[in-house]
Design a protein around this motif. Structure first.
Motif, PDB file in Angstrom:
ATOM      1  N   LEU A 267      40.139  82.338 105.581  1.00 63.76           N
ATOM      2  CA  LEU A 267      38.771  82.455 106.279  1.00 63.76           C
ATOM      3  C   LEU A 267      38.531  83.255 107.334  1.00 63.76           C
ATOM      4  O   LEU A 267      37.594  83.971 107.516  1.00 63.76           O
ATOM      5  CB  LEU A 267      38.132  80.924 106.518  1.00 63.76           C
ATOM      6  N   GLU A 268      39.549  83.325 108.364  1.00 67.24           N
ATOM      7  CA  GLU A 268      39.413  84.169 109.296  1.00 67.24           C
ATOM      8  C   GLU A 268      39.686  85.690 108.877  1.00 67.24           C
ATOM      9  O   GLU A 268      38.950  86.618 109.581  1.00 67.24           O
ATOM     10  CB  GLU A 268      40.325  83.537 110.451  1.00 67.24           C
ATOM     11  N   GLN A 269      40.589  85.680 107.894  1.00 64.79           N
ATOM     12  CA  GLN A 269      40.654  87.096 107.504  1.00 64.79           C
ATOM     13  C   GLN A 269      39.109  87.567 106.971  1.00 64.79           C
ATOM     14  O   GLN A 269      38.943  88.838 106.996  1.00 64.79           O
ATOM     15  CB  GLN A 269      41.859  87.063 106.373  1.00 64.79           C
ATOM     16  N   ALA A 270      38.447  86.815 106.063  1.00 58.22           N
ATOM     17  CA  ALA A 270      37.290  87.265 105.629  1.00 58.22           C
ATOM     18  C   ALA A 270      36.366  87.575 106.927  1.00 58.22           C
ATOM     19  O   ALA A 270      35.592  88.634 106.883  1.00 58.22           O
ATOM     20  CB  ALA A 270      36.522  86.172 104.918  1.00 58.22           C
ATOM     21  N   ARG A 271      36.401  86.750 108.096  1.00 56.67           N
ATOM     22  CA  ARG A 271      35.616  87.417 109.097  1.00 56.67           C
ATOM     23  C   ARG A 271      36.113  88.688 109.789  1.00 56.67           C
ATOM     24  O   ARG A 271      35.340  89.425 110.222  1.00 56.67           O
ATOM     25  CB  ARG A 271      35.704  86.180 110.186  1.00 56.67           C
ATOM     26  N   ASP A 272      37.400  89.014 109.585  1.00 55.22           N
ATOM     27  CA  ASP A 272      37.802  90.060 109.843  1.00 55.22           C
ATOM     28  C   ASP A 272      37.265  91.490 109.159  1.00 55.22           C
ATOM     29  O   ASP A 272      36.561  92.446 109.519  1.00 55.22           O
ATOM     30  CB  ASP A 272      39.355  90.451 109.841  1.00 55.22           C
TER      31      ASP A 272
ATOM     32  N   ALA B 110      35.658  75.775 102.126  1.00 46.90           N
ATOM     33  CA  ALA B 110      34.991  76.975 103.032  1.00 46.90           C
ATOM     34  C   ALA B 110      35.568  78.386 102.774  1.00 46.90           C
ATOM     35  O   ALA B 110      34.942  79.284 102.979  1.00 46.90           O
ATOM     36  CB  ALA B 110      35.544  76.572 104.473  1.00 46.90           C
ATOM     37  N   ALA B 111      36.801  78.424 102.033  1.00 51.52           N
ATOM     38  CA  ALA B 111      37.255  79.679 101.883  1.00 51.52           C
ATOM     39  C   ALA B 111      37.186  80.124 100.216  1.00 51.52           C
ATOM     40  O   ALA B 111      37.591  80.961  99.784  1.00 51.52           O
ATOM     41  CB  ALA B 111      38.755  79.726 102.055  1.00 51.52           C
ATOM     42  N   SER B 112      36.323  79.404  99.655  1.00 56.28           N
ATOM     43  CA  SER B 112      35.988  79.620  98.151  1.00 56.28           C
ATOM     44  C   SER B 112      34.801  80.471  97.959  1.00 56.28           C
ATOM     45  O   SER B 112      33.615  79.872  98.242  1.00 56.28           O
ATOM     46  CB  SER B 112      35.878  78.211  97.463  1.00 56.28           C
ATOM     47  N   PRO B 113      34.823  81.729  97.390  1.00 57.22           N
ATOM     48  CA  PRO B 113      33.657  82.384  97.059  1.00 57.22           C
ATOM     49  C   PRO B 113      32.507  81.772  96.138  1.00 57.22           C
ATOM     50  O   PRO B 113      31.375  81.714  96.447  1.00 57.22           O
ATOM     51  CB  PRO B 113      33.943  83.677  96.610  1.00 57.22           C
ATOM     52  N   HIS B 114      33.140  80.852  95.139  1.00 58.49           N
ATOM     53  CA  HIS B 114      32.302  80.257  94.357  1.00 58.49           C
ATOM     54  C   HIS B 114      31.633  78.936  95.125  1.00 58.49           C
ATOM     55  O   HIS B 114      30.339  79.021  94.703  1.00 58.49           O
ATOM     56  CB  HIS B 114      33.235  79.571  93.185  1.00 58.49           C
ATOM     57  N   HIS B 115      32.028  78.490  95.941  1.00 59.57           N
ATOM     58  CA  HIS B 115      31.680  77.246  96.690  1.00 59.57           C
ATOM     59  C   HIS B 115      30.463  77.789  97.721  1.00 59.57           C
ATOM     60  O   HIS B 115      29.627  77.108  98.257  1.00 59.57           O
ATOM     61  CB  HIS B 115      32.205  76.296  97.396  1.00 59.57           C
ATOM     62  N   GLN B 116      30.941  78.688  98.427  1.00 57.22           N
ATOM     63  CA  GLN B 116      30.054  79.632  99.153  1.00 57.22           C
ATOM     64  C   GLN B 116      28.746  80.211  98.856  1.00 57.22           C
ATOM     65  O   GLN B 116      27.891  81.049  99.591  1.00 57.22           O
ATOM     66  CB  GLN B 116      30.757  80.375 100.288  1.00 57.22           C
TER      67      GLN B 116
ATOM     68  N   LEU C 288      34.282  86.746  99.186  1.00 57.52           N
ATOM     69  CA  LEU C 288      33.987  85.579 100.026  1.00 57.52           C
ATOM     70  C   LEU C 288      32.721  86.167 101.144  1.00 57.52           C
ATOM     71  O   LEU C 288      31.554  85.357 101.400  1.00 57.52           O
ATOM     72  CB  LEU C 288      35.059  85.099 100.914  1.00 57.52           C
ATOM     73  N   VAL C 289      33.128  87.231 101.649  1.00 55.92           N
ATOM     74  CA  VAL C 289      32.087  88.044 102.519  1.00 55.92           C
ATOM     75  C   VAL C 289      30.547  88.182 101.825  1.00 55.92           C
ATOM     76  O   VAL C 289      29.575  87.856 102.087  1.00 55.92           O
ATOM     77  CB  VAL C 289      32.378  89.341 103.274  1.00 55.92           C
ATOM     78  N   GLY C 290      30.884  88.620 100.472  1.00 57.38           N
ATOM     79  CA  GLY C 290      29.602  88.902  99.618  1.00 57.38           C
ATOM     80  C   GLY C 290      28.819  87.632  99.335  1.00 57.38           C
ATOM     81  O   GLY C 290      27.527  87.978  99.280  1.00 57.38           O
TER      82      GLY C 290
END
Length: 302
Positions: free
Chosen positions: A128-133, A224-230, A169-171
């Motif tokens: 999740l923090e990698q996605a923030r990067d 929180a780290a799942s593109p499908h769920h976010q 995840l970012v998208g």
């Protein structure tokens, strides 16, 4: 005599398996070998004639928060592809072989700018923090785009493997790019992610250990780290490329695309009869596969 001695030593290595290794499954040994192949290595990508590179541009204080920019001599209001490398969330580098060359050769002459980014990795930084990067890199690319002759309003995320998960995840989660101070990206090309639905994946009976190392055991972290769920109505259009040689990527892509359609988000699945590695390395070579990805990119960045 030396040759015979070396041969005997090699035979001993092949026949005698140390106890810790013998206890491992074949899948685990294969996984370790694949991870080792993704370790950062000194590599200078070959670029098309007239192209140049701007290397190690910082978007944060950590040494891993750097990206490289590849562009033709005089771009003007150029659309930008921001690429996120794979490596099991723990390995890899922005200039590893297979990441830049074919993509640069294909898209730079068409007037695009290609950016390849690093991010902090396991064990110190969770996905999740990698996605923030990645979102921070997106914001930095948009902020600097005009300096390179690029168009800050036309940036598309692309990633492979773990990088495909992070880009998706970012998208999917508008909060990630908004918190980073970025503008909404135009789209995402996800190249063979097996982690689009993290909770579903983590509850399967047999999965590689790299997923356990990345996502742990906390179900709230999985969500929180799942593109499908976010995924929300604010998500960007996506092209989910998947290898038909794997059992996980295409089914997850189709399920996520169904949810996207229910939310009014454009999302397509592109199954390809290529290996996980080939989907990255061969993108940009002449093929119907490259043409299909390019058609999506052009639609989003026109």
């Amino acid at each position: 005599m030396n040759i015979l001695l070396r041969a005997a030593q090699l035979l001993c290595v092949l026949l005698i398996v140390p106890p810790p290794l013998a206890a491992q499954t074949f899948r685990e040994r294969l996984e370790q070998a694949r991870d080792a192949s993704r370790q950062p290595a000194a590599h200078v990508p070959t670029l098309p004639a007239g192209a140049r590179a701007l290397r190690d541009i910082a978007y944060g204080d950590d040494p891993r928060q750097r990206f490289d920019v590849y562009l033709q001599a005089q771009p003007h209001e150029a659309p930008i592809l921001l690429f996120v490398h794979g490596g099991g969330w723990a390995n890899g580098n922005k200039d590893n072989p297979g990441i830049v060359e074919n993509k640069a050769a294909y898209w730079l002459p068409k007037g695009y700018i290609l950016v390849s980014t690093n991010y902090r990795m396991l064990p110190d930084t969770m996905p999740l923090e990698q996605a923030r990067d990645v979102a921070r890199a997106l914001a930095a690319v948009q902020k600097r785009a005009a300096q390179w002759g690029g168009d800050a309003s036309r940036v598309l995320l692309m990633g492979h493997s773990a990088g495909a998960h992070l880009a998706a995840l970012v998208g999917a989660s508008a909060s990630l790019w908004r918190e980073a101070g970025a503008m909404k990206p135009r789209g995402v090309v996800s190249l063979d992610s097996g982690a689009l639905d993290v909770p579903d994946m983590m509850q399967r009976p047999r999965i590689p250990r790299l997923y356990h190392r990345a996502f742990g055991s906390d179900t709230s972290d999985w969500v929180a780290a799942s593109p499908h769920h976010q995924l929300t109505r604010d998500a960007v259009p996506m092209l989910l490329v998947c290898s038909t040689r794997r059992p996980d990527a295409c089914p997850q892509g189709r399920t996520m695309a169904e949810k996207a359609r229910s939310l009014g988000v454009a999302m397509d699945v592109l199954p390809e009869d290529l290996s996980h590695t080939q989907l990255n390395r061969e993108l940009g070579l002449p093929s119907a596969y490259t043409d299909a990805v390019d058609a999506f990119v052009r639609r989003q960045l026109r």
